[in-house]
Design a protein around this motif. Structure first.
Motif, PDB file in Angstrom:
ATOM      1  N   ALA A  18      -3.102  -5.426  -7.457  1.00  0.00           N
ATOM      2  CA  ALA A  18      -2.751  -3.930  -7.371  1.00  0.00           C
ATOM      3  C   ALA A  18      -1.675  -3.699  -8.516  1.00  0.00           C
TER       4      ALA A  18
ATOM      5  N   GLN B 221       0.768  -1.311  -0.070  1.00  0.00           N
ATOM      6  CA  GLN B 221       0.039   0.035   0.005  1.00  0.00           C
ATOM      7  C   GLN B 221       0.823   1.383   0.023  1.00  0.00           C
TER       8      GLN B 221
ATOM      9  N   LYS C  80      -8.686  -4.734   5.473  1.00  0.00           N
ATOM     10  CA  LYS C  80      -9.319  -5.292   4.436  1.00  0.00           C
ATOM     11  C   LYS C  80      -8.854  -6.439   4.057  1.00  0.00           C
ATOM     12  N   ILE C  81      -7.581  -6.489   3.678  1.00  0.00           N
ATOM     13  CA  ILE C  81      -7.103  -7.475   2.720  1.00  0.00           C
ATOM     14  C   ILE C  81      -6.578  -8.662   3.972  1.00  0.00           C
TER      15      ILE C  81
ATOM     16  N   LYS D  71      -6.182   1.060   6.216  1.00  0.00           N
ATOM     17  CA  LYS D  71      -7.674   0.526   5.798  1.00  0.00           C
ATOM     18  C   LYS D  71      -7.420  -0.666   4.959  1.00  0.00           C
ATOM     19  N   GLU D  72      -6.901  -0.342   3.890  1.00  0.00           N
ATOM     20  CA  GLU D  72      -6.811  -1.435   2.773  1.00  0.00           C
ATOM     21  C   GLU D  72      -5.851  -2.626   3.530  1.00  0.00           C
ATOM     22  N   THR D  73      -5.077  -2.550   4.346  1.00  0.00           N
ATOM     23  CA  THR D  73      -4.241  -3.462   4.788  1.00  0.00           C
ATOM     24  C   THR D  73      -5.289  -4.179   5.406  1.00  0.00           C
TER      25      THR D  73
ATOM     26  N   SER E 109      -5.827   5.639   4.509  1.00  0.00           N
ATOM     27  CA  SER E 109      -6.125   4.736   3.449  1.00  0.00           C
ATOM     28  C   SER E 109      -5.107   3.284   3.409  1.00  0.00           C
ATOM     29  N   SER E 110      -4.076   3.487   3.638  1.00  0.00           N
ATOM     30  CA  SER E 110      -3.002   2.473   3.590  1.00  0.00           C
ATOM     31  C   SER E 110      -3.351   1.292   4.570  1.00  0.00           C
TER      32      SER E 110
ATOM     33  N   LYS F  54       0.672   3.947  -3.116  1.00  0.00           N
ATOM     34  CA  LYS F  54       0.101   5.172  -2.652  1.00  0.00           C
ATOM     35  C   LYS F  54       1.214   6.420  -2.660  1.00  0.00           C
TER      36      LYS F  54
END
Length: 437
Positions: A119, A73, A284-285, A280-282, A277-278, A77
């Protein structure tokens, strides 16, 4: 209940829930629990849910995943991908025939500092396709190269698929990461060869193909130097640290994430949104992978109780004298599975069933995992799912069906020649892990 009848019922439940739109983790959990209940009753199901699922999620091996995902991420980003791609095009001096190969190599390089195929495919779709089009590549051909290059992230360390495989089979993550290096290079070479072949074949049909149509956007020298240095430093730190025994895979992920965060700070990309955001995505994944692993634990327990691997070995008994034929059958099964399912899901579903058979014909978990991962690369660009292809299609608005016309060629080429080389010369897999300190 007889295990054969339970197996049929579980297959029906699995198919109905999968095609009904349930997440693969939920499908695995439901099917596994139903199967265990039918064979041994409700008490083992309760015990499994209470104890084993926690043990799976709390496994130290899986701590590797969030750190590598976080690193990925930060890379995406902070625009390091964009700067590196621009640098590649500038240094190529507009030699169109080489640009496709550079894209493939860059996909492998970025895979080594990311590990996320979707990604990387999306990132290359955003930056590679417009640049390739500027230098005379057809947009569909350019999109197919981006998809294939992005799919290399599934075999170039760090690979979440390899981490999941290692956790399931109790195979050393370090050995898997190091063992995939030579097969990864072979896959990159094979893919580069087919890209060059297609390029020259199409250039004969369209003599103006090698005409340069635009200029590559240039960024500051500072951005190029920082991005290139970051990529090299991460590769050296992760692969060198693991190979030399300085880092465990988990520690290597932490080091890589830290290096990338420092680079993002120097590039001036870090702010509140970047961090939020970094992470959050981490989350989720990582949660998705953890749920798949929990589902795999339950489903694997059912597979063990059903004695499916033993029955499969008995069924294919007459073929056990032909190890190569057995491996071809197993790899064909994985190729089809990767066409329909996300990589980690295919691994957790099939490995408990197929690995015993591979071991019975003389292939170690390390060798089987690496060869299977190469096949997975092909599956990521093969219809009907083709995650990497759809990622590129989504960001470029190019029809996935058109892209598949090219990526199917790549997939077949990699599957036939890549797997053949590794099956005939398994030493290419084991040499580096055996030389580790």
């Amino acid at each position: 209940m007889e295990s054969s009848i339970a197996l049929i019922i579980v297959l029906v439940v699995f198919a109905l829930s999968l095609f009904g739109g349930m997440n693969i983790s939920s499908v695995l959990i439901l099917s596994g629990m139903v199967g265990i209940y039918l064979i041994v009753g409700i008490d083992p199901v309760i015990n499994l849910v209470q104890v084993d699922t926690f043990s799976t999620a709390a496994s130290y091996t899986l701590t590797t995943i969030p750190l590598f995902v976080l690193m990925s991420q930060f890379i995406v980003k902070s625009d390091i991908v964009k700067y590196l791609y621009s640098l590649i095009f500038i240094t190529s001096r507009g030699k169109s025939a080489i640009l496709g190969v550079f894209t493939v190599i860059l996909g492998g390089f970025l895979g080594a500092v990311s590990g996320s195929a979707s990604a990387m495919s999306a990132a290359l779709g955003q930056f590679a396709v417009p640049e390739l089009k500027k230098h005379g590549y057809g947009e569909t051909f350019a999109a197919s190269i981006a998809a294939a290059a992005g799919s290399l992230a599934t075999i170039i360390p760090p690979s979440i698929g390899l981490i999941v495989y290692g956790a399931i089979t109790q195979t050393s993550i370090s050995s898997l990461f190091i063992g995939i290096i030579i097969p990864g290079i072979i896959t990159i070479v094979l893919l580069s060869l087919i890209v060059v072949f297609i390029y020259y074949k199409e250039s004969k049909k369209n003599p103006t193909q090698n005409t340069e149509h635009g200029e590559t956007k240039r960024y500051s020298t500072r951005n190029y130097v920082i991005s290139a240095a970051t990529g090299i430093l991460i590769m050296v730190a992760i692969l060198g640290g693991i190979y030399s025994g300085i880092f465990t895979p988990t520690e290597a992920g932490g080091v890589g994430a830290f290096i990338t965060l420092i680079a993002a700070l120097i590039l001036g990309k870090v702010n509140k949104e970047f961090i939020a955001s970094s992470f959050k995505e981490t989350i989720k994944i990582t949660t998705m992978v953890m749920m798949i692993m929990i589902g795999a634990t339950i489903f694997t327990r059912f597979v063990t109780l059903s004695r499916l691997p033993q029955k499969l070995i008995e069924t294919l008994g007459p073929l056990l004298d032909s190890p190569m034929l057995i491996m071809i059958i197993l790899l064909a099964i994985f190729f089809v599975a990767f066409m329909f399912l996300e990589g980690a899901a295919a691994i957790v579903m099939l490995v408990p069933i197929t690995l015993p058979l591979a071991e019975s014909v003389g292939y170690s978990p390390l060798e089987f995992g690496i060869i299977m991962s190469v096949i997975g690369t092909a599956g990521l660009i093969t219809p009907p799912v083709g995650i990497s292809t759809y990622a590129v299609s989504g960001v470029t608005r190019i029809s996935s069906n058109k892209i598949f016309r090219y990526t199917m060629v790549y997939a077949i080429f990699i599957s036939i020649f890549g797997s053949a080389i590794l099956l005939l010369f398994p030493e290419l897999i084991t040499w580096l892990p055996n030389s580790m300190k």
